[in-house]
Structures are given as C-alpha cells and as structure tokens.
Design a protein around this motif. Structure first.
Motif, PDB file in Angstrom:
ATOM      1  N   THR A  45       0.872  -1.167   0.000  1.00 18.74           N
ATOM      2  CA  THR A  45       0.000   0.000   0.000  1.00 18.74           C
ATOM      3  C   THR A  45       0.913   1.222   0.000  1.00 18.74           C
ATOM      4  OG1 THR A  45      -1.928   1.034   1.059  1.00 18.74           O
ATOM      5  CG2 THR A  45      -0.229   0.148   2.527  1.00 18.74           C
ATOM      6  N   HIS A  46       0.334   2.411  -0.056  1.00 16.29           N
ATOM      7  CA  HIS A  46       1.132   3.634  -0.074  1.00 16.29           C
ATOM      8  C   HIS A  46       2.091   3.665   1.114  1.00 16.29           C
ATOM      9  CE1 HIS A  46      -1.147   5.653  -3.286  1.00 16.29           C
ATOM     10  NE2 HIS A  46      -2.117   4.877  -2.857  1.00 16.29           N
ATOM     11  N   GLY A  47       3.382   3.706   0.813  1.00  7.84           N
ATOM     12  CA  GLY A  47       4.403   3.830   1.844  1.00  7.84           C
ATOM     13  C   GLY A  47       4.874   2.536   2.480  1.00  7.84           C
ATOM     14  N   VAL A  48       4.286   1.414   2.111  1.00 12.64           N
ATOM     15  CA  VAL A  48       4.644   0.134   2.746  1.00 12.64           C
ATOM     16  C   VAL A  48       5.036  -0.883   1.685  1.00 12.64           C
ATOM     17  CG1 VAL A  48       3.836  -1.736   4.223  1.00 12.64           C
ATOM     18  CG2 VAL A  48       3.062   0.606   4.646  1.00 12.64           C
ATOM     19  N   PRO A  49       6.253  -1.428   1.741  1.00 10.80           N
ATOM     20  CA  PRO A  49       7.350  -0.975   2.588  1.00 10.80           C
ATOM     21  C   PRO A  49       7.944   0.305   2.049  1.00 10.80           C
ATOM     22  CG  PRO A  49       8.170  -2.684   1.150  1.00 10.80           C
ATOM     23  CD  PRO A  49       6.690  -2.538   0.874  1.00 10.80           C
ATOM     24  N   GLY A  50       8.601   1.033   2.925  1.00  9.14           N
ATOM     25  CA  GLY A  50       9.250   2.277   2.539  1.00  9.14           C
ATOM     26  C   GLY A  50      10.553   2.047   1.800  1.00  9.14           C
ATOM     27  N   PHE A  51      10.982   3.063   1.123  1.00 11.42           N
ATOM     28  CA  PHE A  51      12.208   3.014   0.333  1.00 11.42           C
ATOM     29  C   PHE A  51      13.438   2.758   1.212  1.00 11.42           C
ATOM     30  CE2 PHE A  51      15.787   5.484  -1.554  1.00 11.42           C
ATOM     31  CZ  PHE A  51      15.958   4.759  -2.720  1.00 11.42           C
ATOM     32  N   ILE A  52      13.638   3.572   2.242  1.00 10.19           N
ATOM     33  CA  ILE A  52      14.853   3.460   3.060  1.00 10.19           C
ATOM     34  C   ILE A  52      14.899   2.132   3.796  1.00 10.19           C
ATOM     35  CG2 ILE A  52      16.054   4.390   5.103  1.00 10.19           C
ATOM     36  CD1 ILE A  52      16.664   5.938   2.540  1.00 10.19           C
ATOM     37  N   GLU A  53      13.779   1.662   4.344  1.00  7.73           N
ATOM     38  CA  GLU A  53      13.826   0.374   5.046  1.00  7.73           C
ATOM     39  C   GLU A  53      14.140  -0.763   4.075  1.00  7.73           C
ATOM     40  OE1 GLU A  53      10.078  -0.699   6.960  1.00  7.73           O
ATOM     41  OE2 GLU A  53       8.999   0.172   5.286  1.00  7.73           O
ATOM     42  N   THR A  54      13.678  -0.665   2.844  1.00  2.49           N
ATOM     43  CA  THR A  54      13.995  -1.678   1.841  1.00  2.49           C
ATOM     44  C   THR A  54      15.480  -1.609   1.473  1.00  2.49           C
ATOM     45  OG1 THR A  54      11.733  -1.541   0.989  1.00  2.49           O
ATOM     46  CG2 THR A  54      13.371  -2.586  -0.438  1.00  2.49           C
ATOM     47  N   VAL A  55      15.998  -0.399   1.282  1.00  2.00           N
ATOM     48  CA  VAL A  55      17.425  -0.215   0.991  1.00  2.00           C
ATOM     49  C   VAL A  55      18.267  -0.797   2.118  1.00  2.00           C
ATOM     50  CG1 VAL A  55      19.239   1.551   0.843  1.00  2.00           C
ATOM     51  CG2 VAL A  55      17.173   1.756  -0.570  1.00  2.00           C
ATOM     52  N   ARG A  56      17.943  -0.470   3.363  1.00  5.66           N
ATOM     53  CA  ARG A  56      18.735  -0.958   4.506  1.00  5.66           C
ATOM     54  C   ARG A  56      18.722  -2.482   4.591  1.00  5.66           C
ATOM     55  NH1 ARG A  56      16.722   3.841   8.237  1.00  5.66           N
ATOM     56  NH2 ARG A  56      18.451   5.272   7.835  1.00  5.66           N
ATOM     57  N   THR A  57      17.579  -3.080   4.327  1.00  7.43           N
ATOM     58  CA  THR A  57      17.494  -4.537   4.370  1.00  7.43           C
ATOM     59  C   THR A  57      18.324  -5.152   3.246  1.00  7.43           C
ATOM     60  OG1 THR A  57      15.302  -4.413   5.371  1.00  7.43           O
ATOM     61  CG2 THR A  57      15.925  -6.511   4.360  1.00  7.43           C
ATOM     62  N   PHE A  58      18.230  -4.592   2.058  1.00  8.78           N
ATOM     63  CA  PHE A  58      19.028  -5.077   0.931  1.00  8.78           C
ATOM     64  C   PHE A  58      20.523  -4.958   1.240  1.00  8.78           C
ATOM     65  CE2 PHE A  58      21.216  -4.443  -3.136  1.00  8.78           C
ATOM     66  CZ  PHE A  58      20.823  -5.576  -3.820  1.00  8.78           C
ATOM     67  N   LEU A  59      20.932  -3.825   1.793  1.00 11.64           N
ATOM     68  CA  LEU A  59      22.339  -3.607   2.107  1.00 11.64           C
ATOM     69  C   LEU A  59      22.844  -4.521   3.216  1.00 11.64           C
ATOM     70  CD1 LEU A  59      22.633   0.290   1.906  1.00 11.64           C
ATOM     71  CD2 LEU A  59      23.486  -1.398   0.268  1.00 11.64           C
ATOM     72  N   SER A  60      21.945  -5.012   4.057  1.00 10.25           N
ATOM     73  CA  SER A  60      22.371  -5.871   5.157  1.00 10.25           C
ATOM     74  C   SER A  60      23.022  -7.155   4.661  1.00 10.25           C
ATOM     75  CB  SER A  60      21.192  -6.195   6.081  1.00 10.25           C
ATOM     76  OG  SER A  60      20.308  -7.122   5.463  1.00 10.25           O
ATOM     77  N   GLU A  61      22.737  -7.539   3.414  1.00  4.83           N
ATOM     78  CA  GLU A  61      23.304  -8.775   2.880  1.00  4.83           C
ATOM     79  C   GLU A  61      23.988  -8.599   1.532  1.00  4.83           C
ATOM     80  OE1 GLU A  61      21.052 -12.326   3.205  1.00  4.83           O
ATOM     81  OE2 GLU A  61      20.180 -11.722   5.106  1.00  4.83           O
ATOM     82  N   SER A  62      24.181  -7.363   1.099  1.00  7.28           N
ATOM     83  CA  SER A  62      24.766  -7.113  -0.224  1.00  7.28           C
ATOM     84  C   SER A  62      26.015  -6.259  -0.112  1.00  7.28           C
ATOM     85  CB  SER A  62      23.775  -6.357  -1.112  1.00  7.28           C
ATOM     86  OG  SER A  62      22.562  -7.037  -1.213  1.00  7.28           O
TER      87      SER A  62
END
Length: 139
Positions: A45-62
């Motif tokens: 939905t609008h805002g879920v998930p957010g951009f920054i939280e998705t980026v941070r999760t991606f970066l946690s393993e990349s």
C-alpha cells in the motif's frame, strides 16, 4: 528458518547470485519496470514498505561498490535523498569500503534500469525515490 535479516526468498536468491558489477534497482511505486527485467514487487500500500527500510534490508546482505540516482531525487525530494546519503555513509563505515555515487537525469536513469538484473518495487510514494546498486565483491 533463515536467521539473517533478509527473509524474502526472491530477494535472498537475487543477492546470492549477484556477480561483480551486476545492477539491481530499488524503486518507488511509480517507476516503470522494463518488461524483460525481473520484477520483485514488495508494494502493499502507499508507503509500505518504505524506500529506506527496503534499501537498509538489501544492504544488510549485499556488498555494493556504487549507486546511481536521478538528479531530480536530490532536487525534488531532498529529505529522503539525504536519508539515502546517510544510509550509504553508514554502509561505508560498516563495510570499510568506498561507495561511488553518481547521478543521471531521470530519463537516463529509467533507460539504465534495463540493465538491472531485477527491479525491486517498494510502496514508497516520494517522487524520484529510486536507486541502482552496483554489486561489489567481498574480497
């Protein structure tokens, strides 16, 4: 059950199969996804998930070595752009590796997404909240 941060099966597989310089796009809800590129649609939905939280999760393993963003991102959405820059700085501190940041026009950015291995669509509704990550190496 997987113990690390990234639980999403498609994202986890994508990260595990990236090679040096492969590109992955994380985008807002409105960016067009090129037809031949894999779409990983996380938007609920609008805002879920957010951009920054998705980026941070991606970066946690990349491991990344570079990012590409649209010039319009820093001009039109400066607060979220600043959060992105801070997130990249945190990642540089954590990894001990420099991350190159470059900018293109939004039109050139959209054309560049055709090179991505995948486009990860978030629910973010902030204009120009898009980034292309270039995979690095861990050695």
């Amino acid at each position: 059950m997987k113990k690390s941060t990234l639980l999403h099966a498609e994202l986890s597989y994508l990260v595990a199969t990236l090679g040096h310089t492969d590109e992955v796009t994380i985008c807002d809800a409105g960016l067009p996804v090129p037809e031949p590129v894999q779409r990983i649609d996380l938007a609920l939905t609008h805002g879920v998930p957010g951009f920054i939280e998705t980026v941070r999760t991606f970066l946690s393993e990349s491991q990344i070595e570079g990012v590409v963003m649209a010039e319009e991102f820093r001009q039109v959405s400066p607060a979220l752009h600043q959060a992105m820059i801070e997130t990249l700085h945190e990642e540089q501190m954590r990894s001990g590796r420099e991350i190159t940041v470059s900018y293109l026009s939004h039109e050139a950015f959209k054309a560049r997404t055709h090179q991505s291995r995948a486009v990860i669509r978030t629910g973010e509704c902030t204009p120009y909240a898009n980034v292309i990550f270039q995979a690095g190496v861990v050695f």
